[in-house]
Design an enzyme around this catalytic site. Structure first.
Site, PDB file in Angstrom:
ATOM      1  N   GLY A 129      29.125 -15.004  -6.323  1.00  0.00           N
ATOM      2  CA  GLY A 129      28.072 -14.646  -7.263  1.00  0.00           C
ATOM      3  C   GLY A 129      28.600 -13.755  -8.373  1.00  0.00           C
ATOM      4  N   THR A 130      29.492 -12.855  -8.009  1.00  0.00           N
ATOM      5  CA  THR A 130      30.085 -11.959  -9.002  1.00  0.00           C
ATOM      6  C   THR A 130      30.817 -12.754 -10.077  1.00  0.00           C
ATOM      7  OG1 THR A 130      30.248 -10.097  -7.488  1.00  0.00           O
ATOM      8  CG2 THR A 130      31.838 -10.153  -9.290  1.00  0.00           C
ATOM      9  N   CYS A 179      26.335  10.223  -0.867  1.00  0.00           N
ATOM     10  CA  CYS A 179      27.348  10.478   0.160  1.00  0.00           C
ATOM     11  C   CYS A 179      27.866   9.181   0.770  1.00  0.00           C
ATOM     12  CB  CYS A 179      26.783  11.390   1.234  1.00  0.00           C
ATOM     13  SG  CYS A 179      25.173  10.857   1.820  1.00  0.00           S
ATOM     14  N   SER A 220      24.461 -16.452  -5.272  1.00  0.00           N
ATOM     15  CA  SER A 220      25.549 -16.250  -4.318  1.00  0.00           C
ATOM     16  C   SER A 220      25.134 -16.759  -2.943  1.00  0.00           C
ATOM     17  CB  SER A 220      25.842 -14.749  -4.255  1.00  0.00           C
ATOM     18  OG  SER A 220      26.755 -14.478  -3.232  1.00  0.00           O
ATOM     19  N   ALA A 221      25.936 -17.656  -2.363  1.00  0.00           N
ATOM     20  CA  ALA A 221      25.513 -18.355  -1.145  1.00  0.00           C
ATOM     21  C   ALA A 221      25.415 -17.448   0.072  1.00  0.00           C
ATOM     22  CB  ALA A 221      26.475 -19.514  -0.860  1.00  0.00           C
ATOM     23  N   HIS A 222      26.258 -16.429   0.173  1.00  0.00           N
ATOM     24  CA  HIS A 222      26.233 -15.642   1.412  1.00  0.00           C
ATOM     25  C   HIS A 222      25.002 -14.751   1.498  1.00  0.00           C
ATOM     26  CE1 HIS A 222      27.710 -11.552   0.131  1.00  0.00           C
ATOM     27  NE2 HIS A 222      27.978 -12.251  -0.942  1.00  0.00           N
ATOM     28  N   GLN A 261      19.383 -12.305  -5.145  1.00  0.00           N
ATOM     29  CA  GLN A 261      18.545 -11.841  -4.035  1.00  0.00           C
ATOM     30  C   GLN A 261      17.375 -12.762  -3.737  1.00  0.00           C
ATOM     31  OE1 GLN A 261      19.136  -9.501  -1.886  1.00  0.00           O
ATOM     32  NE2 GLN A 261      21.016  -8.809  -2.893  1.00  0.00           N
TER      33      GLN A 261
END
Lengths: 460, 460
Positions: free
Chosen positions: B69-70, B320, B194-196, B177
């Site tokens: 996807g990136t 954090c 993005s497939a995952h 998403q």
């Protein structure tokens, strides 16, 4: 149904398959996350990196996984050029690199940089001294494949790496074709490779960048893989790639010896059984599993189809099999025949019987294609020879211009000339190659109204 | 062991697994080759493209498969900007986009272009009218996510697409998403996913570019995937990605209703059971499976670890838990509390019992972390109140500055002030957020010798 195109993509190695299946359930989470699924994925990724680094001969923190060998090359070139921008924007590469390297060089030139292609000899190898002479004070990067993907010739990488190291120029080695067979020797700086060439899955490339090499990743920032390979890591595929690299390496020595002997058999048999053939590439300094030859008076695409019908999958560098109708740049740079070109690359484990079956079928297939195209039989001299002849082959594609030339060469006396008019790109390579094979004189090329006029003098 | 971080990566869907296994033996060859293994691979690739295009709502020839996807986002942005270079080099995006979009915008700015971030409201949504006002005559591209990855808020994509279409600016939708839940509505121009995220394998992204959208792929030329995604295609993974997209879509309506009810339960229970908590994001216009909340006086990393020990995998946008020690840019843009932040995103099929178990554990875990950090109990006013107090929290990280503030607010009279000295990045967001939650007045931030001085006036 024998598949003889391992240099293009190898079937999945059983170990790769096993490792992929085993890690589908363990390796799907984000390795950057702190919870157990993430930690498990990170452990798998770390272990795969250790394995791959050992096979490459580098430190694990010098190696990242990319999404393909092509991406590894693109990143290696753009990152090295950017890292050494102050030195200059000049790239040195051999004339027979993979398209991913050639296209990276073209991108550099489009952006205002420059590149020098080092020529190769008739076997496809560069001369290390000539390579060294191409290095300039503004050379940011040098690229050399470990072995050629089309003809199998092994390049003198260690010698070139020494010369580059002496000149302070980093050397990128495209090891796509050879990494499964062994580590790349010498003091290289960067290395790229592709898992599906050694029986790993598609979707995994390797990029190694030695510590101390200046490197500045290009494109938008992404924190994964040390910032050198954007996008979510494909951990099951990476695990499979590393596992199969280790597996093929364990089998490499034995399989190298076995396939090398089979390829020697192909080289000898093709030369003996197929008339008018040129077997290309270095007969000794070569990949164990790959042989390429070109057959006069044959059209590569038809040859591929006929071999496919006979059950054999091979590839070709002939112009008729290329979407751009230009012959392979590798064969062109070597100055060898491009028509009727066939590359045979044996996957690991290829049975001897499959190779023999191929050799049993090949001569008949070539003869049949030649007959269909009207290729010349050794001709008796014409009764009234003319001192010169012009053959109009305009609009006709490889191998027709060479076939027409061969048909009429006997009609001019020794010392007479045949001029072939052709607008086919392959003719520029194949008419001189035919002359070399036939011991006729290639006089040269002259401009013509359409295409070019290729002049040949009959010597025998 | 419940995994509640589907928004980061979803476990492999059974259909994806099945499709992957089935195509490992059929899809490993080069689909550009003419022999049977290549033709078989090409058929699989074509079929996967048809399936994915149908799910996206575009033509098959408008869709390519990328390696993530990136990569799809990077290519979409760089290709669109290059295609419309003559229009200008201005990019519009929301302030809550995924890092791949933000980093693409940063790359544009580094190269001399400019970008405008459209702010969001406290739920995380952009206002379409404000988005429209950010468009300029030199705007080459607009970007908007379909739904936010950290808080689940659905963006008004169809309205923004209309506005962009009216202005002649192409809109890129990052649908990472939401694509598994349904197609993106409206007249978008480009789409990335993005497939995952939907239970497909890692290593597969989608990039759709509508016909007529100007697009010029950047980087070295590569002929695969219409020149828009360099590198050898990972066909087994592509087949699995397409098959699982179809499968999750078939289950989407039922699973949407079921998970939506579970998330409603989490939203209500967290607000009721955990004191000093802020549940973020739009309660209605949201992804079905995702909820985010922040707990005052809690350190996100410790909270993650304790939940992991209790068997729950969740993620956090607290500073954090970030390698850069900066809080989530999404929470920051929304102006909500960032400390003690937890994102729960339920994978399809999450059993009700797992959610109830989480709700059973959470209040105790939060209370325990608070106790360990010395978080304040509702304090009785000090016997001798002082009109103002200075708290030195320099060198102390989130959530300590807010804890120290809460401890002493009772020691000043109503109308008195507490000044917190802090050099922690999160304090800039969390002290105002604490004031809003506690109905105290946030006076403002003043420069200090080290860090900043945050001034708070006691109102209640």
């Amino acid at each position: 149904m024998p598949y003889f195109d391992a240099a293009s993509s190898a079937p999945l190695h059983p170990v790769a398959r096993q490792a992929l299946l085993a890690s589908l359930d363990e390796g799907w989470a984000d390795p950057a996350r702190l919870y157990r699924e993430g930690r498990r994925a990170a452990l798998l990724l770390d272990a795969a990196r250790e394995t791959a680094a050992e096979a490459v001969g580098c430190r694990p923190d010098e190696l990242v996984f990319t999404s393909s060998g092509t991406r590894a090359v693109h990143s290696a070139v753009s990152g090295s050029l950017a890292g050494r921008r102050r030195v200059g924007r000049h790239l040195v590469l051999s004339a027979v690199e993979h398209s991913s390297v050639l296209h990276s060089a073209a991108a550099l030139e489009a952006a205002g940089g420059s590149s020098t292609e080092v020529p190769v000899d008739r076997t496809g190898a560069v001369d290390p001294a000539a390579y060294g002479r191409a290095l300039r004070p503004d050379t940011a990067l040098a690229c050399l494949q470990s072995a050629n993907h089309e003809v199998g010739t092994v390049q003198p990488v260690a010698e070139v790496a020494e010369i580059c190291a002496g000149a302070g120029v980093p050397l990128l080695v495209d090891a796509a074709q050879s990494l499964g067979w062994g580590p790349v020797p010498g003091r290289w700086s960067l290395l790229a490779a592709s898992a599906h060439k050694w029986g790993g899955p598609a979707g995994v490339g390797l990029l190694a960048v030695r510590k101390g090499v200046r490197f500045a990743s290009q494109g938008p920032v992404d924190e994964r893989e040390s910032g050198r390979a954007a996008g979510f890591e494909n951990i099951p595929a990476i695990v499979a790639a590393a596992a199969s690299l280790r597996a093929v390496r364990a089998e490499a020595a034995a399989e190298d010896a076995r396939l090398r002997a089979l390829v020697d058999r192909v080289r000898a048999a093709v030369a003996a059984l197929v008339p008018d053939v040129e077997v290309t590439g270095d007969p000794v300094r070569r990949l164990p599993h790959l042989v390429t030859f070109s057959c006069l008076y044959v059209d590569g695409e038809t040859l591929l189809h006929e071999l496919d019908r006979a059950g054999f999958s091979v590839s070709s560098g002939s112009s008729c099999t290329s979407s751009t109708l230009t012959p392979s740049h590798v064969l062109k740079a070597m100055g060898v025949l491009t028509e009727g070109n066939i590359r045979v690359s044996l996957p690991a484990g290829t049975p001897e019987g499959d190779v023999d079956a191929f050799l049993g079928v090949l001569p008949g297939v070539v003869a049949e294609v030649r007959e269909r195209l009207g290729a010349p039989a050794p001709a008796a001299p014409s009764s009234a020879p003319r001192a010169s002849l012009v053959v109009d082959a305009l609009g006709r594609r490889c191998p027709m211009p060479v076939i027409e030339l061969a048909k009429v060469i006997g009609e001019v006396p020794v010392g007479g000339t045949v001029t072939v008019l052709s607008d086919d790109e392959a003719a520029r390579l194949d008419i001189p190659a035919w002359c070399a094979m036939r011991e006729q004189e290639y006089v040269g090329e002259e401009p013509a109204d359409r295409g070019s006029a290729y002049v040949v003098r009959r010597l025998v």
